[in-house]
Design a protein around this motif. Structure first.
Motif, PDB file in Angstrom:
ATOM      1  N   UNK A 330       0.772  -1.216  -0.198  1.00 17.22           N
ATOM      2  CA  UNK A 330      -0.003  -0.179   0.204  1.00 17.22           C
ATOM      3  C   UNK A 330       0.838   1.371   0.061  1.00 17.22           C
ATOM      4  N   UNK A 331       0.539   2.166  -0.881  1.00 17.96           N
ATOM      5  CA  UNK A 331       1.434   3.275  -0.936  1.00 17.96           C
ATOM      6  C   UNK A 331       0.458   4.598  -0.713  1.00 17.96           C
ATOM      7  N   UNK A 335      -1.650   2.721   1.868  1.00 22.40           N
ATOM      8  CA  UNK A 335      -1.235   2.379   3.081  1.00 22.40           C
ATOM      9  C   UNK A 335      -2.165   2.777   4.318  1.00 22.40           C
ATOM     10  N   UNK A 336      -2.788   3.723   4.266  1.00 19.61           N
ATOM     11  CA  UNK A 336      -3.845   4.296   5.267  1.00 19.61           C
ATOM     12  C   UNK A 336      -4.748   3.133   5.230  1.00 19.61           C
ATOM     13  N   UNK A 337      -5.387   2.806   4.150  1.00 16.76           N
ATOM     14  CA  UNK A 337      -6.478   1.764   3.940  1.00 16.76           C
ATOM     15  C   UNK A 337      -6.262   0.354   4.621  1.00 16.76           C
ATOM     16  N   UNK A 338      -4.838   0.082   4.754  1.00 19.10           N
ATOM     17  CA  UNK A 338      -4.627  -1.158   5.257  1.00 19.10           C
ATOM     18  C   UNK A 338      -4.694  -1.282   7.041  1.00 19.10           C
ATOM     19  N   UNK A 359     -10.914   0.505   8.905  1.00 18.95           N
ATOM     20  CA  UNK A 359     -10.108   0.384   7.576  1.00 18.95           C
ATOM     21  C   UNK A 359     -10.104  -1.379   7.310  1.00 18.95           C
ATOM     22  N   UNK A 360      -9.207  -1.884   6.574  1.00 18.43           N
ATOM     23  CA  UNK A 360      -9.119  -3.019   6.358  1.00 18.43           C
ATOM     24  C   UNK A 360      -8.398  -4.083   7.567  1.00 18.43           C
ATOM     25  N   UNK A 361      -8.171  -3.383   8.659  1.00 19.62           N
ATOM     26  CA  UNK A 361      -7.644  -4.000  10.041  1.00 19.62           C
ATOM     27  C   UNK A 361      -6.314  -4.997   9.383  1.00 19.62           C
ATOM     28  N   UNK A 362      -5.442  -4.717   8.560  1.00 25.33           N
ATOM     29  CA  UNK A 362      -4.438  -5.742   8.342  1.00 25.33           C
ATOM     30  C   UNK A 362      -3.358  -5.152   8.927  1.00 25.33           C
ATOM     31  N   UNK A 363      -3.003  -3.978   9.273  1.00 21.53           N
ATOM     32  CA  UNK A 363      -2.146  -3.338  10.063  1.00 21.53           C
ATOM     33  C   UNK A 363      -2.391  -2.634  11.328  1.00 21.53           C
TER      34      UNK A 363
END
Length: 507
Positions: A330-331, A335-338, A359-363
């Motif tokens: 993610x750029x 990145x924010x969406x992750x 968000x996608x709750x991956x990070x």
């Protein structure tokens, strides 16, 4: 000051590319040259050395002219945030978010004075000005308050070259129609016509050239061929390169999610020059397939575009893809969406203060959108805690409103360690999940090569050495300039430029 203005019969006829070539040709001839576009509407932007934001096309043209890019080369930049509103960047800084109607009603006089100031400053420091117009110069509903086409040619007092795109068809109608809609004074400023994007045997168009010249009384200065792989960054989303499909053994399939308000899509360009990589721009779940990696690019409205991905089913797919060990990068907005939560404290992302979105709750991170934008060139290296190759001297730039904060226990999981000592981004799942605010990170050849080799290893393909495209770019400016001079009546164009004011004074 001497100058020329490149206008087009429509958007995406190749104005930016031709202006870039002219900048390099004039520079090669020893003239101190500057590009200029009074008002640019694009989410593909460029950060100047002093941390200001201009349209990417003018930054690239400055590079071609061997000049340091400055806000005076693109004093007004409009960055669409929705179907009705755009962020207004004035002299490199965000000053407002306005609807099209509000912009025309409240900004016109201020815009005119800023453009005049920019022209005066450039005239004091440069010998040649290459001016680019926008869209079509004969949008009747907008002409009374236009800030980017014939009004600017009049302010700078330069001749105009009209460019038409033959590849899309209707070239004769587009030329004649545009000229017919000009006023008599505007038409008198058009000193030449250029046909662009011709495919095949140019000699077959000789009758077409003759017809245009007889019909209009304006010389056709050249018929330029369609150019592939010119490596010059596009200005807006119309310029995004299409899906490139490579087939056979050992091919990597990379899917790039395409958000409605995509920004800085030039982040993806280097992959087009990797011979074993297929790039697919994906809008819907039906197109996603089974990629080897997914890239989520930047966006001018992260929350809106995340909602778009949710509506299309792509968000749920990404979550499953990550669980199954897929590679995701993610750029900036991607990145924010992750992360877990996106909170628009200032209303700078959505226009509504305190708007929130899951968000996608991956990070393990939350993003907070503030009023002040960060625009800066950055340098750094891969963070020591990553398990990737220890690559130094990564460089790029940041343009974002959001601040992404990792949970304390994950504070050492950054992807990058910047030159100022700060960590950037996130590195997880042994490199299968990464995020960063650094635009153009994949323009760093060693890093891109290492990331692709991780994909190759997972697929059982042999690793490959890095493809060094970064060093090719300046050569591409010269190749572009040579192509232009080969197919353009260069001496006639110079005669038009250097005799323009003399002829008008005599008239």
């Amino acid at each position: 000051m001497k100058g020329i203005m490149i206008q087009g019969t429509s958007s995406d006829v190749g104005k930016s590319l031709i202006a870039t070539a002219l900048c390099r040709v004039f520079s090669n001839e020893g003239l101190k040259t500057a590009p200029f576009k009074s008002q640019n509407m694009s989410n593909n932007s460029y950060v100047t050395k002093d941390g200001n934001e201009i349209g990417r096309a003018q930054g690239i043209q400055a590079e071609a002219a061997r000049a340091e890019a400055s806000v005076w080369m693109n004093p007004i930049l409009l960055k669409p945030q929705s179907d009705h509103h755009a962020e207004v960047i004035l002299l490199g800084k965000a000053v407002d978010s306005l609807s099209g109607k509000s912009y025309r009603e409240s900004f016109y006089e201020k815009g005119l004075s800023t453009i005049e100031q920019a022209l005066q400053l450039l005239e004091a420091h440069y010998e040649m000005l290459v001016i680019e117009g926008a869209g079509s110069p004969v949008e009747i509903n907008l002409k009374d308050k236009e800030l980017v086409n014939m009004k600017v040619a009049e302010m700078a007092d330069v001749p105009v070259i009209l460019v038409a795109d033959i590849d899309r068809g209707g070239v004769f109608a587009s030329i004649i129609g545009t000229l017919e809609l000009f006023t008599e004074e505007e038409r008198g400023r058009v000193a030449g016509i250029v046909i662009n994007k011709f495919r095949g045997d140019i000699s077959l168009f000789e009758n077409g050239v003759k017809w245009i010249e007889e019909k209009t009384g304006i010389p056709v200065l050249g018929v330029l061929p369609y150019l592939d792989n010119h490596m010059i960054d596009g200005e807006d989303s119309l310029s995004i390169q299409p899906f490139i499909q490579r087939t056979g053994d050992g091919i990597l399939d990379i899917a790039v999610l395409r958000p409605p308000y995509i920004s800085n899509f030039s982040d993806i360009d280097p992959f087009y020059y990797e011979e074993d990589v297929s790039i697919r721009w994906v809008n819907s779940l039906s197109e996603i397939g089974t990629p080897d990696a997914v890239i989520i690019p930047g966006t001018k409205s992260t929350i809106r575009d995340l909602r778009y991905f949710k509506e299309k089913g792509l968000a749920n797919w990404l979550e499953r893809y990550a669980e199954e060990g897929g590679h995701i990068a993610g750029i900036c907005g991607g990145y924010q969406m992750l992360g877990r939560n996106l909170i628009d404290l200032a209303g700078s992302d959505t226009g509504s203060p305190f708007e929130k979105e899951k968000g996608l709750n991956l990070i393990p991170a939350d993003t907070f959108f503030h009023e002040k934008k960060k625009t800066v060139r950055v340098q750094g290296r891969l963070h020591p805690n990553t398990k990737l190759s220890n690559i130094d001297n990564l460089d790029g730039y940041e343009i974002h409103l959001g601040e992404t904060i990792l949970e304390n226990e994950y504070s050492g999981r950054h992807l990058l360690l910047l030159e100022n000592g700060e960590g950037d981004g996130f590195y997880g799942n042994e490199g299968r999940l990464i995020g960063t605010y650094m635009h153009h990170i994949f323009h760093n050849d060693e890093w891109r090569g290492a990331w692709l080799n991780a994909l190759r290893k997972q697929k059982g393909y042999p690793c490959k050495p890095a493809v060094y495209i970064k060093a090719l770019k300046d050569n591409k400016y010269d190749e572009l300039a040579e192509s232009l001079m080969k197919h353009l009546d260069w001496e006639k164009l110079k005669e038009i430029i250097f005799n323009w004011r003399k002829q008008n004074e005599m008239a």
